[in-house]
Motif scaffolding. Structure first.
Motif, PDB file in Angstrom:
ATOM      1  N   THR A  54      20.647   0.441  -0.697  1.00  0.00           N
ATOM      2  CA  THR A  54      21.783   1.118   0.897  1.00  0.00           C
ATOM      3  C   THR A  54      20.476   1.421   1.930  1.00  0.00           C
ATOM      4  OG1 THR A  54      23.141   2.240  -0.596  1.00  0.00           O
ATOM      5  CG2 THR A  54      22.651   3.196   1.572  1.00  0.00           C
ATOM      6  N   TYR A  91      21.150  -6.139   4.226  1.00  0.00           N
ATOM      7  CA  TYR A  91      21.956  -5.281   4.050  1.00  0.00           C
ATOM      8  C   TYR A  91      23.059  -5.443   4.012  1.00  0.00           C
ATOM      9  CZ  TYR A  91      24.940  -4.264   7.957  1.00  0.00           C
ATOM     10  OH  TYR A  91      25.224  -4.279   9.108  1.00  0.00           O
ATOM     11  N   TRP A  94      27.377  -1.054   4.614  1.00  0.00           N
ATOM     12  CA  TRP A  94      27.668   0.651   4.807  1.00  0.00           C
ATOM     13  C   TRP A  94      29.345   0.442   4.075  1.00  0.00           C
ATOM     14  CZ3 TRP A  94      24.177   5.399   5.746  1.00  0.00           C
ATOM     15  CH2 TRP A  94      23.190   5.004   5.853  1.00  0.00           C
ATOM     16  N   HIS A  97      30.594  -0.253   0.399  1.00  0.00           N
ATOM     17  CA  HIS A  97      29.701   0.560  -1.223  1.00  0.00           C
ATOM     18  C   HIS A  97      31.118   1.337  -1.921  1.00  0.00           C
ATOM     19  CE1 HIS A  97      25.835   0.461   0.754  1.00  0.00           C
ATOM     20  NE2 HIS A  97      25.288   1.044  -0.297  1.00  0.00           N
ATOM     21  N   SER A 113      22.002   3.174  -6.607  1.00  0.00           N
ATOM     22  CA  SER A 113      21.457   2.216  -5.453  1.00  0.00           C
ATOM     23  C   SER A 113      20.264   3.271  -5.340  1.00  0.00           C
ATOM     24  CB  SER A 113      22.764   2.751  -4.107  1.00  0.00           C
ATOM     25  OG  SER A 113      21.955   1.405  -3.620  1.00  0.00           O
ATOM     26  N   PRO A 115      18.653   4.452  -2.510  1.00  0.00           N
ATOM     27  CA  PRO A 115      18.768   4.670  -1.193  1.00  0.00           C
ATOM     28  C   PRO A 115      17.060   4.595  -0.680  1.00  0.00           C
ATOM     29  CG  PRO A 115      18.055   6.539  -2.172  1.00  0.00           C
ATOM     30  CD  PRO A 115      18.399   5.864  -3.348  1.00  0.00           C
ATOM     31  N   SER A 120      20.255   7.697   4.124  1.00  0.00           N
ATOM     32  CA  SER A 120      21.428   6.989   2.844  1.00  0.00           C
ATOM     33  C   SER A 120      21.405   7.363   1.569  1.00  0.00           C
ATOM     34  CB  SER A 120      20.614   5.307   2.540  1.00  0.00           C
ATOM     35  OG  SER A 120      19.436   6.018   2.518  1.00  0.00           O
ATOM     36  N   LEU A 124      24.964   8.137  -0.287  1.00  0.00           N
ATOM     37  CA  LEU A 124      25.032   7.871  -1.657  1.00  0.00           C
ATOM     38  C   LEU A 124      25.606   9.323  -2.116  1.00  0.00           C
ATOM     39  CD1 LEU A 124      22.193   5.461  -2.275  1.00  0.00           C
ATOM     40  CD2 LEU A 124      25.040   4.832  -2.552  1.00  0.00           C
TER      41      LEU A 124
END
Length: 212
Positions: A54, A91, A94, A97, A113, A115, A120, A124
């Protein structure tokens, strides 16, 4: 330290079976449909967990054509491209996710994930991520490690880029900030790593020194 802990139905202990983790990384090639297919295929092979990364390009590097930010590996398909271009291509958006986490749970695989910065991590946390992975390059980012530790969730920490002192500093930081459920990965940050540089006996050394 707490050597034994659970994440969902998975038991992390010295006597538990190996836990198999699939890595999404950039293998989705910026296709959400492909990313979901990867999760299903991974689940069908029997993996227990799937890991994402992330970040955003601008949180990883500068948008610069300076030679310091260019990829110089002659064998790389990214030769002469800059790092920003690489991260932009690699990447995981987002906005994907939540869908990907849901897809993983639907297929009875636990998602988690890595970060790479505080933004990030906060993102999360809003997704109720059950545990966190720390990449080798981030092991010296002690403020980030401290904030992850404060979530009180288990941490898996790669050590491939770290000296022994840096590993001690990382462990001291996370324990001080409330995390006693952690795993240290013995890594060789060379792809592919030759057997002569793998030094697998370091696994038992890490276990003894850090009681994890």
């Amino acid at each position: 330290m707490n050597k034994n802990f659970r994440v969902g139905k998975l038991n992390f202990s010295e006597n538990s079976r190996p836990i198999v983790v699939a890595e999404m990384s950039a293998n989705h090639n910026h296709s959400l449909k492909r990313a979901k297919k990867i999760i299903k295929l991974a689940a069908n092979t029997g993996v227990d967990m799937i890991k994402f990364q992330t970040y955003k390009p601008q949180t990883m590097t500068l948008k610069s054509s300076n030679s310091y930010f260019k990829i110089k590996d002659k064998k790389s398909i990214w030769k002469d491209k800059n790092l920003y271009e690489l991260y932009k291509k690699a990447y995981t958006p987002w906005e994907w996710h939540e869908d990907l986490f849901r897809e993983a749970y639907k297929n009875k695989v636990i998602p988690f994930s890595t970060p790479f910065d505080l933004s990030s991590l906060e993102f999360l946390e809003n997704l109720k991520c059950k545990l966190y992975k720390v990449a080798s390059f981030e092991i010296t980012d002690l403020p980030l490690l401290a904030n992850i530790a404060k979530t009180k969730k288990p941490m898996i920490i790669s050590t491939g880029m770290a000296t022994q002192k840096e590993i001690f500093d990382a462990v001291k930081t996370i324990v001080k900030n409330g995390c006693n459920k952690f795993i240290l990965l013995k890594c060789t940050s060379n792809y592919p790593a030759s057997p002569s540089s793998s030094n697998l006996k370091t696994i038992t050394d890490l276990k003894k020194k850090f009681k994890c």
